[in-house]
Structures are given as C-alpha cells and as structure tokens.
Write a protein that holds these residues in place. Structure first.
Motif, short mmCIF file in Angstrom:
data_model
loop_
_atom_site.label_atom_id
_atom_site.label_comp_id
_atom_site.label_asym_id
_atom_site.label_seq_id
_atom_site.Cartn_x
_atom_site.Cartn_y
_atom_site.Cartn_z
N TYR A 1 -4.92 -3.37 6.90
CA TYR A 1 -5.51 -4.43 5.91
C TYR A 1 -6.75 -4.96 6.93
O TYR A 1 -6.57 -5.79 7.61
CB TYR A 1 -4.72 -5.54 5.46
CG TYR A 1 -5.35 -6.45 4.48
CD1 TYR A 1 -5.68 -7.74 4.84
CD2 TYR A 1 -5.80 -6.11 2.97
CE1 TYR A 1 -6.41 -8.39 4.27
CE2 TYR A 1 -6.45 -6.70 2.38
CZ TYR A 1 -6.65 -8.09 2.77
OH TYR A 1 -7.30 -8.88 1.79
N ASN B 1 0.16 0.81 6.85
CA ASN B 1 -0.77 -0.16 6.05
C ASN B 1 -1.36 -0.69 6.98
O ASN B 1 -1.01 -1.22 8.02
CB ASN B 1 0.11 -1.03 5.05
CG ASN B 1 -0.85 -2.07 4.56
OD1 ASN B 1 -1.33 -3.14 5.22
ND2 ASN B 1 -1.61 -1.63 3.44
N ASP C 1 -7.05 -2.45 1.31
CA ASP C 1 -5.69 -1.78 1.95
C ASP C 1 -5.88 -0.29 2.10
O ASP C 1 -6.55 0.26 1.25
CB ASP C 1 -4.58 -2.22 0.85
CG ASP C 1 -3.98 -3.48 0.99
OD1 ASP C 1 -3.87 -4.30 0.10
OD2 ASP C 1 -3.41 -3.88 2.37
#
Length: 115
Positions: free
Chosen positions: A98, A96, A103
């Motif tokens: 961000y 992931n 996201d």
C-alpha cells in the motif's frame, strides 16, 4: 507500477511450517506498507499480518504467536513464517503493498493444511 509475486505455498500437515515469500518490483517508496492477506472459499479476504514503514507489525488474533512477518528492504522482499499450522489456516495467501493511496496485490499462493 508495482508487481508482487508470491511463492512458498503448498500442502503441509497440521503442526507443520511454511515460509511464504513476496518479491516486489517496480516503483516502491520507503513509506510503503506491506502485508499478507488470505481468503478461503466463501469467506472475505482478511488481514493476516502487516508491517508498516517504521517497522511496526500487527497480526490477526488467530495467528499471533504462530506467524511472523518480516521484510528485507534491500531485496524488496516480504516474508511470512508460519508455524504450528492448523487446518483453518488453509487459504489463498495474497501479498499486499500500500502506497500513495493505492493497494497492489499479488496473484496469491495456495496454502493447504491437512488434519
């Protein structure tokens, strides 16, 4: 746009180790946070470990002392060193990123730990 590609998953016996990698490409800002999440069948996706822009890290209680997250900014690559693996670590692991309230996710890599 940001692209994330995970690698390094596989089958390992309990007590073994694996190292996951996540190659990031695209428009990535220095303040971006990156992390690893995992999801096993019938369960919600959960945070495993995360590193923020200043280098601070945090881990799920279940992996503290066993997993280590690291980031190579020059290569735009995120790693997760997983030691002393347990059957309950079996899951699909997702990278992931961000940034700018968005996201981004990789497609995931399967980790299977046999007992």
């Amino acid at each position: 746009q940001v692209q994330l590609v995970e690698s390094g998953g596989g089958l390992v016996q309990a007590g073994g180790s694996l190292r996951l990698s996540c190659a990031a490409s695209g428009r990535i800002f220095s303040l971006a946070a990156m992390g690893w999440f995992r999801q096993s069948p019938g369960k919600q996706r959960e945070l495993v470990a995360r590193v923020i822009s200043g280098g601070s890290t945090n881990y799920a209680d279940s992996v503290k002392g066993r997993f280590t997250i690291s980031r190579n900014r020059a290569k735009n690559t995120l790693y997760l060193q997983m030691n002393s693996l347990k059957p309950e670590d079996t899951a699909v692991y997702y990278c992931n990123l961000y940034q700018e309230l968005t996201d981004y996710w990789g497609r995931g890599t399967q980790v299977t730990v046999s007992s």
